[in-house]
Structures are given as structure tokens and as C-alpha cells.
Design a protein around this motif. Sequence first.
Motif, PDB file in Angstrom:
ATOM      1  N   GLY A   1      -2.800  10.525   0.265  1.00  0.00           N
ATOM      2  CA  GLY A   1      -3.089   9.304   1.016  1.00  0.00           C
ATOM      3  C   GLY A   1      -1.949   8.314   1.133  1.00  0.00           C
ATOM      4  N   GLN A   2      -0.717   8.818   1.298  1.00  0.00           N
ATOM      5  CA  GLN A   2       0.421   7.907   1.483  1.00  0.00           C
ATOM      6  C   GLN A   2       0.551   7.485   2.953  1.00  0.00           C
ATOM      7  N   MET A   3       1.414   6.482   3.187  1.00  0.00           N
ATOM      8  CA  MET A   3       1.627   5.981   4.537  1.00  0.00           C
ATOM      9  C   MET A   3       2.344   7.024   5.395  1.00  0.00           C
ATOM     10  N   ALA A   4       1.873   7.178   6.620  1.00  0.00           N
ATOM     11  CA  ALA A   4       2.484   8.098   7.584  1.00  0.00           C
ATOM     12  C   ALA A   4       3.164   7.282   8.674  1.00  0.00           C
ATOM     13  N   PRO A   5       4.004   7.928   9.504  1.00  0.00           N
ATOM     14  CA  PRO A   5       4.613   7.172  10.604  1.00  0.00           C
ATOM     15  C   PRO A   5       3.567   6.628  11.569  1.00  0.00           C
ATOM     16  N   THR A   6       2.385   7.248  11.586  1.00  0.00           N
ATOM     17  CA  THR A   6       1.329   6.847  12.517  1.00  0.00           C
ATOM     18  C   THR A   6       0.289   5.920  11.882  1.00  0.00           C
ATOM     19  N   THR A   7       0.484   5.555  10.607  1.00  0.00           N
ATOM     20  CA  THR A   7      -0.439   4.627   9.948  1.00  0.00           C
ATOM     21  C   THR A   7      -0.479   3.303  10.722  1.00  0.00           C
ATOM     22  N   LEU A   8      -1.690   2.805  10.955  1.00  0.00           N
ATOM     23  CA  LEU A   8      -1.843   1.574  11.748  1.00  0.00           C
ATOM     24  C   LEU A   8      -1.354   0.349  10.971  1.00  0.00           C
ATOM     25  N   GLU A   9      -0.974  -0.669  11.721  1.00  0.00           N
ATOM     26  CA  GLU A   9      -0.556  -1.920  11.096  1.00  0.00           C
ATOM     27  C   GLU A   9      -1.692  -2.470  10.233  1.00  0.00           C
TER      28      GLU A   9
ATOM     29  N   MET B   1      -3.060  -1.136   7.745  1.00  0.00           N
ATOM     30  CA  MET B   1      -3.933  -0.104   7.151  1.00  0.00           C
ATOM     31  C   MET B   1      -3.455   0.204   5.730  1.00  0.00           C
ATOM     32  N   PRO B   2      -4.349   0.072   4.750  1.00  0.00           N
ATOM     33  CA  PRO B   2      -3.920   0.346   3.382  1.00  0.00           C
ATOM     34  C   PRO B   2      -3.807   1.851   3.099  1.00  0.00           C
ATOM     35  N   THR B   3      -2.744   2.210   2.434  1.00  0.00           N
ATOM     36  CA  THR B   3      -2.573   3.590   1.954  1.00  0.00           C
ATOM     37  C   THR B   3      -2.016   3.491   0.540  1.00  0.00           C
ATOM     38  N   SER B   4      -1.813   4.602  -0.117  1.00  0.00           N
ATOM     39  CA  SER B   4      -1.351   4.527  -1.510  1.00  0.00           C
ATOM     40  C   SER B   4       0.096   4.058  -1.613  1.00  0.00           C
ATOM     41  N   THR B   5       0.876   4.165  -0.521  1.00  0.00           N
ATOM     42  CA  THR B   5       2.236   3.614  -0.555  1.00  0.00           C
ATOM     43  C   THR B   5       2.361   2.343   0.292  1.00  0.00           C
ATOM     44  N   SER B   6       1.236   1.898   0.839  1.00  0.00           N
ATOM     45  CA  SER B   6       1.198   0.568   1.474  1.00  0.00           C
ATOM     46  C   SER B   6      -0.122  -0.069   1.039  1.00  0.00           C
ATOM     47  N   PRO B   7      -0.253  -0.300  -0.283  1.00  0.00           N
ATOM     48  CA  PRO B   7      -1.567  -0.688  -0.826  1.00  0.00           C
ATOM     49  C   PRO B   7      -2.073  -2.030  -0.282  1.00  0.00           C
ATOM     50  N   TYR B   8      -1.155  -2.853   0.255  1.00  0.00           N
ATOM     51  CA  TYR B   8      -1.614  -4.132   0.817  1.00  0.00           C
ATOM     52  C   TYR B   8      -1.684  -4.041   2.339  1.00  0.00           C
ATOM     53  N   GLY B   9      -1.640  -2.836   2.868  1.00  0.00           N
ATOM     54  CA  GLY B   9      -1.661  -2.630   4.306  1.00  0.00           C
ATOM     55  C   GLY B   9      -0.248  -2.405   4.827  1.00  0.00           C
ATOM     56  N   ARG B  10      -0.118  -1.617   5.900  1.00  0.00           N
ATOM     57  CA  ARG B  10       1.216  -1.354   6.444  1.00  0.00           C
ATOM     58  C   ARG B  10       1.851  -2.648   6.946  1.00  0.00           C
ATOM     59  N   ASP B  11       3.021  -2.931   6.408  1.00  0.00           N
ATOM     60  CA  ASP B  11       3.788  -4.094   6.814  1.00  0.00           C
ATOM     61  C   ASP B  11       4.809  -3.626   7.851  1.00  0.00           C
ATOM     62  N   VAL B  12       4.549  -3.965   9.111  1.00  0.00           N
ATOM     63  CA  VAL B  12       5.408  -3.419  10.169  1.00  0.00           C
ATOM     64  C   VAL B  12       6.800  -4.034  10.136  1.00  0.00           C
ATOM     65  N   LYS B  13       6.945  -5.202   9.471  1.00  0.00           N
ATOM     66  CA  LYS B  13       8.282  -5.786   9.346  1.00  0.00           C
ATOM     67  C   LYS B  13       9.142  -4.926   8.415  1.00  0.00           C
ATOM     68  N   MET B  14       8.471  -4.262   7.466  1.00  0.00           N
ATOM     69  CA  MET B  14       9.201  -3.422   6.515  1.00  0.00           C
ATOM     70  C   MET B  14       9.362  -1.998   7.052  1.00  0.00           C
ATOM     71  N   THR B  15       8.347  -1.472   7.714  1.00  0.00           N
ATOM     72  CA  THR B  15       8.337  -0.032   8.004  1.00  0.00           C
ATOM     73  C   THR B  15       8.245   0.291   9.493  1.00  0.00           C
ATOM     74  N   GLY B  16       8.294  -0.719  10.336  1.00  0.00           N
ATOM     75  CA  GLY B  16       8.217  -0.450  11.776  1.00  0.00           C
ATOM     76  C   GLY B  16       6.792  -0.268  12.258  1.00  0.00           C
TER      77      GLY B  16
END
Lengths: 253, 78, 361
Positions: free
Chosen positions: A139-147, A149-164
Motif C-alpha cells: 500500500g505505498q504511494m504510486a505515481p497515480t495516487t490521488l492528491e 490520498m493516504p498511503t503507507s508512504t504518504s500517511p498524511y495524504g499525497r502532498d503534490v508539492k513534494m511528489t508532483g
Amino acid sequence: MDIKDIIKEENLVYSKTKVLTDNVMHYCPGCTHGVVHKILAEVIDELNIQEKTIGVTPVGCAVLAYNYLHIDWQEAAHGRAPAVATAINRLYPEKYVFTYQGDGDLASIGAAEIIHACNRGEKMLVIFINNGIYGMTGGQMAPTTLEGMPTSTSPYGRDVKMTGQPLKITELIAQLPGTCYVTRQAAHTPAAVRKLKKAITKAFDNTGKKKGTSFIEVVSTCNSGWKLSPVKSNEWMVEHMFPYYPLGDMKDE
Amino acid sequence: MAKVRGAIVVDIEKCKGCGLCVVACPSKVIDLAKEVNGKGYNYAYMSNPEACIGCANCAIVCPDTVISVYKVKTEANA
Amino acid sequence: MAELKLMKGNEAIAEAAIRCGCDGYFGYPITPQSEVMETLMARKPWEETGMVVLQAESEVAAINMVYGGAGCGKKVMTSSSSPGVSLKQEGITYIAGAELPCLVVNVVRGGPGLGTIQPAQSDYFQATKGGGHGDYRLIVLAPASVQEMYDFVDLGFELAFKYRNPVQIQSDGVIGQMMEKVTVGEFKPRLTDEEVVKRYGSWATTGKTANRDRNIITSLDLDAYRQEQFNLKLQRKYKEIEEKEVRFEKIACEDADYLLVAYGSSSRICQKAIEIAREKGIKVGLLRPITLFPYPTKAIQAMLGQVKGILAVEMSAGQMVEDVRLAVEGKVKVQHYGRMGGVIPTPNEIVKALEEQIING
């Protein structure tokens, strides 16, 4: 009329295709992979191309797809399925070659291989399972993970400023002249599954006619990774994934 | 008037109880059993078999292809 | 018909590939081996034999195309030079793990990193000890002439299919770039698809027919016990290769008091060094490993009663010398002499090193 009068061989209208093996799939309950595997198997059966079809599995949950379809398979290194399939296609131009890849495999580590295989217009079919997460590794973050969206490597939700921003790779693929058919489908309702089946049939038909690369994204769920029930996952997908990844054909030449 | 009757057979031991067939059924035929199979899953079964029209929607969305579907056309008698 | 031709080492690789019935070449340009693909593209073998030649988007893609082609039971190859071969290591370990036959050519240049485009022999560890992950081995052939560049393509494929194992030709920038006369062999036709099915249909993905179960090319087995059994099977195969496939050449060894051990272009320089040393009255011979794996360990051990010291000459900081020391087990003195970074040792330097490090050392 009694049930046992209905359940008779002559009344059978739907059952497992013989291209599917009897192995119990290792996927979690409700996983979209199982539905897509079944549709692939049914199309291969209906087109009568079992002896001519060679599949290439990815690294990820579908790595073991070769356990489920009675066809020849090659298991590729992470992201490299399009390169493996390229050689099979070039050396056996009469075969029906397809890759089956997830979002981490295709859109992240294998971005170069998929772009170049599609740009060369390899006469093959690509099935791209996009559930916005790495399932197999937990359950880690993928390139297609939504902004957000929490994953095990984006536990606070995907930060698009950090990961695009989430990568719409199918839109990119549709720009490439080597592709002849690019579509985004789903498999969450009977109607969606029927449409997906039509798309896969068309794609194999394109392969047989040597028209170019056919690319089918299937917006999918990962209920374990998303930490929702299978039914809730489908609802979440419709509500959140579809607006960002809208269904429909992008190219059909 | 012709009436369509259907029935499903679930491979109980292979069913993972995901419940996708339950929501896919237009006639509310299927439920998950209170009992569990050998793997501990509450498997799908026809809780309302009379309503089944044999549309195969349940089987089509089943990720584990554990549902077979049967269908007959009968003359309505009473 | 066999004919005599003047050609570069890299061109010999390409010519041999076409003539030995190779089905596919997948490569990516890198100095000093680009002439391999350039020659193939100019020759257009797809018109002549049906051989596929494709310039891939990267070395990574190229080696994975080799995986795909080899999985089909086809005779496929790639070539590159050191930095590119580093990129190929992932694919090579998958090919070894899936037990697929293929040929990889490394025209070695100096490293580490981007290093230099000049010749070196500093990828010995990578080739013979496993550059990728896991317990696997390549069969490694080390040509010392353009003729051997030519001959080892066919030999490499033969060994690759015999053992279902990747074979690497470990050349270097000297052998790749120099021109020599080569006797080229007759054309061997490519196998037809029917012949491929007949020979390799038991494992290759040729299309699942009704008379057999599906074939699966994979290196994955999540069951620890089965994975260990598979590894033991691989080790038995490598043992068999060590017993049957050792190749080496001995020059001026009959009366030798001292021994040089060198492969590839270093072995050619050593031959001149032997002449110079013998004029000075030093009786020195040369043992040239032709296979780097399997290593000619026993051939070196057989010399131990005769020679008083051994000098391993390599264009590296001292890699193959470790295998010499493993063979010698401390029974005589073993020293290394080498140059690095693309510098080629002279014969006089080698004689001096022999005198200083072995005879008077």
C-alpha cells in the motif's frame, strides 16, 4: 418450477471459461485483477487464439497471473514487460502478445519502456491496472495516487508539492503515433465489465491486424490498500478516481 | 406469457465473500451466508432464489469466477 | 563458404551473429562497441536471414528484450561496454534465474563510473562473480584475437543452449577496435519456428498447444524450500560447467621456471614479454584462461611443482589474481601487475615487474 429443474447442463448460460485454470487466485476478496483476468481469458477463448497468445506479467500483485490463464507466459522484471513483449512480438509476429501491468510497474519504474514500446507501435496489447497504489508491497504511494490520498508512504495524504501531481500516463500514451487504440475503462459493474470486454476484444483484433499498440487502462480498486470493503472501494473509486481519470476512448484509429 | 427463471451455483469453497455479486444483482437474490467456508469467508448464496432471472450480472463481476448461471424460459402457470 | 576477411573485433561479432543463425540482436550505442550494431544495421540481415536487429531505448530495455526473445527459444544477443553492462545486470540475473540461453558481449572500458572509453579489464569481478543479485554464474569467454571474437559467438550460443545459461564474451577495447584477418565460417540457417518448437517447446513460450501444459518463463518461486531446491539445481549445473567447459591455452610452459597468467589483450602483450625475458635468460611461460568462468584452476595447480612464482597481468587493480591465488593456495608466490584507467602495459614493464616482484622480490 424447482431449482433443480433449472440447474441442468442444457440451461447453463454462464460458467468459467476453460482458458482460466482451476487455481484459486491469490488476490484479496473483491480485487479487480480477478475480473480483468476472467475477461481476458473469455476473450482469448472466444477469439480462439489461446495457442497464439503469449502474456507478459509484471512485478506487483499480478506477478502470478501466469497461474490463472492457460496460455504461455513470461514474467518480466519490474517495469520491463513492454521490452520483453517487444522481442516476443518481433520474433513471433504472428502471435498475440500482451503485457499486464500495474501503475507502479507501468507508470513509475517502467515509464521509459512503455513510452518507447508504444512509440514504436509494437503490435501488442497493454492492460494497465490503475488503482493508485502499490498493492503487493503493502500500500505505498504510486505515481497515480490521488492528491491527498493516504498511503503507507504518504500517511498524511499525497502532498503534490513534494511528489508532483498524479500521473495521467494514458493521456501521454494517446499522444504517441504508434498507438492505434487508447481507452480508459473500469470493471466495477456488469455494464462496465461488458464494455471492458468489448475493448479487449477490439484490442486483440487490432493486434491480429498488426495495427499498432492498443492500450487499455482499467481504473481499479485495491480494497486492502485503500482500507475499505470491496463494495465501498467501488463507491470510492466512482466518487474520487473517475473525476481525475475519466472513462472513455482517447483514441480509436 | 413466458417467464424467465434463473438460478446460480456458487463454488462455496472458492468464494471469498467479497459481496460484489450482492450489489450487482438487480433482483436482490444473493446474500452472504452467516456460515463460513473452509477459509472462513461468508460465502455468497441465493437467499431469494425465486427472484433470479439468470442475468449473470453476479457472475460477470465475480473476481474469482465462482458463479455458474442457469436460465430457462417457462410458461407462467398461476 | 569459408572466406578470409579483414575486420575489426566488433565487426567480427556482428558478422558471426549473422552467419551463425542468430535470431535477434538488441542493443544500445556505447563506445567502444558501437560498431557491432552499426555493422548489423548496415548489413540489414533481416533481408538476408530474417534476423531481427533493434536499437532499444536503453541498455535496460535491450537486455529485457533479450530476456523476451530467449524465453521464446530464440537465439538472441546484446552487446555493450562496461557502464552499459552495469545497467544490464538486472536483466542478466533474471535471465540466469529463469535459466534462459543468451549471449552478452562486453567490450570492456575503464571505470569506475563513466571512467574512460579506453580499454580495460576491470569488469572481471562483475562478469565472473555475479554482477547482479543472487547465486548465479555466467559462462565467460575471453577472446584474445579478432578470430576468437568471431568464433566465440557461435561457441557462446552453443554453450548457452547446452546449459540454458547466459554466456558473456568478455572482450575489451583493444580487441573490439583492432583489425585482423578472420576466417569466417559458412552460413548456418536460422532455426524455423517449427524447429524451435521441436527443440525447445518443452520450456519456451512458443504458444500453448493442446498437447502440452502452459510454459512459464519466470525466476520467481515464493516457496522457500522449492527456491532452495532450484538454487541447488543451479549449483549442480555450474559444477558440471566447471568440470566440462574449462578452456585455456599454454604458451612456452614446457621449461618455464616462472608463469604469467593473463587473458584477452593482456595475454598478447605477455607473449612479447616472454620473448624479451627469454632473451635475458629468464624461462617464463604463459597460461591464458579462455574461459574466465569456469576458471582453469586445475591447469594452474598442475604447474605448481614446476614454477617458482606466478605473475598475473591484467588491466585492472588486481581482480583475476584472486582466482590465481585461490588455485595456488599459497604454495608459490603470486603477484599482480596491472595498469588502469585505459593505460595499456608494455612488454618491458611486465618483464620488469616479473624481475622485481617475483624473481628478486
